[in-house]
Design a protein around this motif. Structure first.
Motif, PDB file in Angstrom:
ATOM      1  N   ILE A  84      -6.525   7.853   7.625  1.00  0.00           N
ATOM      2  CA  ILE A  84      -6.507   7.686   5.722  1.00  0.00           C
ATOM      3  C   ILE A  84      -5.350   8.229   5.130  1.00  0.00           C
ATOM      4  O   ILE A  84      -5.371   6.925   4.071  1.00  0.00           O
ATOM      5  CB  ILE A  84      -8.092   8.481   6.021  1.00  0.00           C
ATOM      6  N   TYR A  85      -4.769   8.928   5.766  1.00  0.00           N
ATOM      7  CA  TYR A  85      -3.799   9.204   4.572  1.00  0.00           C
ATOM      8  C   TYR A  85      -2.864   8.329   4.709  1.00  0.00           C
ATOM      9  O   TYR A  85      -2.296   7.618   3.387  1.00  0.00           O
ATOM     10  CB  TYR A  85      -3.024  10.323   5.376  1.00  0.00           C
ATOM     11  N   SER A 131       4.085  15.238   7.475  1.00  0.00           N
ATOM     12  CA  SER A 131       2.979  14.064   7.238  1.00  0.00           C
ATOM     13  C   SER A 131       1.609  14.989   8.489  1.00  0.00           C
ATOM     14  O   SER A 131       1.100  15.825   8.383  1.00  0.00           O
ATOM     15  CB  SER A 131       3.194  12.976   7.765  1.00  0.00           C
ATOM     16  N   ASP A 157      -1.862  -0.667   8.971  1.00  0.00           N
ATOM     17  CA  ASP A 157      -2.870  -1.110   8.049  1.00  0.00           C
ATOM     18  C   ASP A 157      -4.568  -0.808   9.571  1.00  0.00           C
ATOM     19  O   ASP A 157      -5.531  -0.340   9.224  1.00  0.00           O
ATOM     20  CB  ASP A 157      -3.680  -2.372   7.778  1.00  0.00           C
ATOM     21  N   ARG A 187      -3.429   5.064   5.093  1.00  0.00           N
ATOM     22  CA  ARG A 187      -3.521   3.593   4.447  1.00  0.00           C
ATOM     23  C   ARG A 187      -3.289   3.572   3.276  1.00  0.00           C
ATOM     24  O   ARG A 187      -3.437   2.425   2.254  1.00  0.00           O
ATOM     25  CB  ARG A 187      -5.606   3.506   5.197  1.00  0.00           C
ATOM     26  N   TYR A 188      -3.565   5.156   3.111  1.00  0.00           N
ATOM     27  CA  TYR A 188      -3.839   4.929   1.079  1.00  0.00           C
ATOM     28  C   TYR A 188      -2.481   5.324   0.829  1.00  0.00           C
ATOM     29  O   TYR A 188      -2.434   5.499  -0.483  1.00  0.00           O
ATOM     30  CB  TYR A 188      -4.818   5.871   0.716  1.00  0.00           C
ATOM     31  N   ASN A 189      -1.260   5.450   1.518  1.00  0.00           N
ATOM     32  CA  ASN A 189       0.212   5.595   1.445  1.00  0.00           C
ATOM     33  C   ASN A 189       1.293   4.221   2.005  1.00  0.00           C
ATOM     34  O   ASN A 189       2.351   4.198   3.137  1.00  0.00           O
ATOM     35  CB  ASN A 189       0.915   6.867   2.129  1.00  0.00           C
ATOM     36  N   SER A 190       0.624   3.414   1.763  1.00  0.00           N
ATOM     37  CA  SER A 190       1.535   1.636   1.862  1.00  0.00           C
ATOM     38  C   SER A 190       2.203   2.021   3.594  1.00  0.00           C
ATOM     39  O   SER A 190       3.377   1.927   3.892  1.00  0.00           O
ATOM     40  CB  SER A 190       2.516   1.291   0.823  1.00  0.00           C
TER      41      SER A 190
END
Length: 450
Positions: free
Chosen positions: A213-214, A166, A223, A216-219
């Protein structure tokens, strides 16, 4: 997010270490490349004055980044040890605490940086013709400190979880943005060194936004809502136990380079520009070593949490072996193509080329292998929770040897700037010896944070 994480307490050590280190190396190389891109563009468009300005400003930037990376490194180690111990609540509380502390520290450092950069440049005797450019560059960079802290906090947590992929994604996008903006702002729009600074902070801001963003959209477990931020006292203590000595270690090293830059400024713009280029090149040479060192820290951290001391030892030895082999190969390439490398930055100045090649011949030679040993043992010490060892080694490296010997050779023995180069080259010898004694002594088995 779980699929990106690795359990570093199991499997073949060599394969795990390399698999973890490769994305870190790629990220480090990209980050270094877009830093070098600033100098390449400025060197060709603005000239030696712009190079001298960025060389001096970069020293203060390194200090700010050192505090940032040092503090967040504490998060890497604590998260890694909690992961090795399979304590998910401890992991969540560590993440929350680190992000909150990072936000607070970014504000403090922004204000401090804006207040001190000009007096520091005056103390360093920055060449008069480069002073304004250096100040313009530094003011803009200081304003982007929040982005540096935020990005490094996210990446440090990912490394602790065993995810090195990441951070690579985040920095790759930022690098592309930075290089494009460099080419537009420095040249066609005529902003000079200020354009390079704007390109840097904008790309860092984009890197932070993309990382949030990455995740938050990958659990991801955090948060990024206001209610999620907070500080747990025991987690703060654990983070700072590693983070503060690591930050102090890095600050000491970079302050020493700042003072070395001040010494070199006494010898004129050509020497200041050449040594700035040389430092960038040696930084690039160190990238593989740093990537493997970061992998050693994360892997050692997880195995300390799992109390697998034999794997800790094996990881460190494998990391040292890889570092020595890779660095030797890179150093040989630099020595062979030294003149061509310097000419990439400033092809029109014979003085800069000559002094830059000399810098590489002295400061990027066999001494790099000694540095590799020092850095690997320091990475191990940080991973086990003994960051104070790395901090003491930084004092030996930066103050006892680099500064003292550089001053002695350059001014007392009258070898000039060549003496400063020699002082830098011999600086890692004592710290490497201390690190080896700590590793083979075995007392580190009594350490641990969780």
């Amino acid at each position: 997010m779980k699929k990106e994480q690795q359990d570093l307490t199991m499997g073949n050590v060599s394969i795990k270490l390399i698999k973890f280190a490769i994305p870190l190396l790629a990220a480090n190389l990209i980050q270094a490349f877009y830093s070098i891109a600033d100098m390449l563009v400025v060197g060709r468009i603005v000239g030696a004055v712009g190079l001298a300005a960025i060389s001096n400003a970069s020293m203060i930037c390194f200090i700010i980044n050192s505090i940032c990376i040092g503090i967040t490194m504490g998060g890497t180690v604590v998260v890694a040890q909690y992961k090795g111990a399979h304590d998910e609540q401890g992991q969540k509380e560590t993440v929350s605490t680190l992000f909150t502390v990072s936000f607070i520290m970014s504000i403090i450092l922004t204000i401090t940086g804006l207040l001190v950069y000009k007096p520091v440049f005056e103390l360093l005797n920055v060449p008069a013709e480069a002073m304004q450019d250096a100040c313009d560059y530094m003011m803009i960079i200081c304003a982007g400190t929040f982005f540096v802290f935020g990005y490094n906090a996210v990446c440090s947590i990912m490394k602790g979880f065993g995810d090195s992929r990441s951070p690579f994604i985040f920095i790759a996008v930022a690098a592309v943005i930075n290089i494009i903006l460099d080419l537009i702002l420095v040249g066609p729009l005529g902003l000079g060194t200020k354009g390079a600074a704007y390109a840097t902070i904008f790309s860092e801001g984009m890197s932070l936004i993309i990382s949030v963003i990455y995740l938050r959209y990958n659990s991801f477990m955090f948060d990024f809502k206001l209610k999620s931020f907070g500080i747990k006292a025991d987690k703060l203590v654990a983070i700072l136990k590693v983070g503060m000595p690591t930050a102090v270690q890095m600050v000491i090293v970079n302050v020493s380079y700042l003072m070395i830059t001040g010494m070199l400024n006494n010898f004129g713009v050509s020497v200041a520009a050449a040594s700035g280029i040389g430092l960038k090149v040696t930084t690039l040479v160190g990238m593989p070593c740093w990537a493997i060192g970061q992998a050693v820290t994360a892997m050692v951290g997880q195995n300390m949490g799992a109390h697998n001391f034999q794997r800790v030892q094996h990881t460190t030895k494998i990391g040292l072996r890889f570092n020595l082999m890779i660095t030797l190969a890179v150093v040989l390439l630099v020595l062979i193509f030294a003149e061509a490398i310097i000419m990439l930055f400033n092809p029109s100045s014979p003085d800069v080329i000559r002094e830059g090649v000399l810098y590489l011949r002295i400061c990027c030679s066999l001494n790099s292998l000694v540095y590799v040993a020092m850095y690997t043992f320091d990475s191990f010490a940080i991973g086990v929770g003994a960051a104070n060892i790395a901090m003491c080694n930084a004092l030996l490296d930066a103050v006892v040897v680099r500064l003292f010997m550089s001053w002695l050779f350059a001014f007392s023995l009258d070898y000039g700037f060549k003496g400063i180069y020699v002082g830098q080259a011999i600086s890692p010898i004592l710290p490497a010896i201390v690190g080896a004694i700590f590793f083979y002594g075995g007392k580190w088995k009594q350490k641990g944070l969780v």
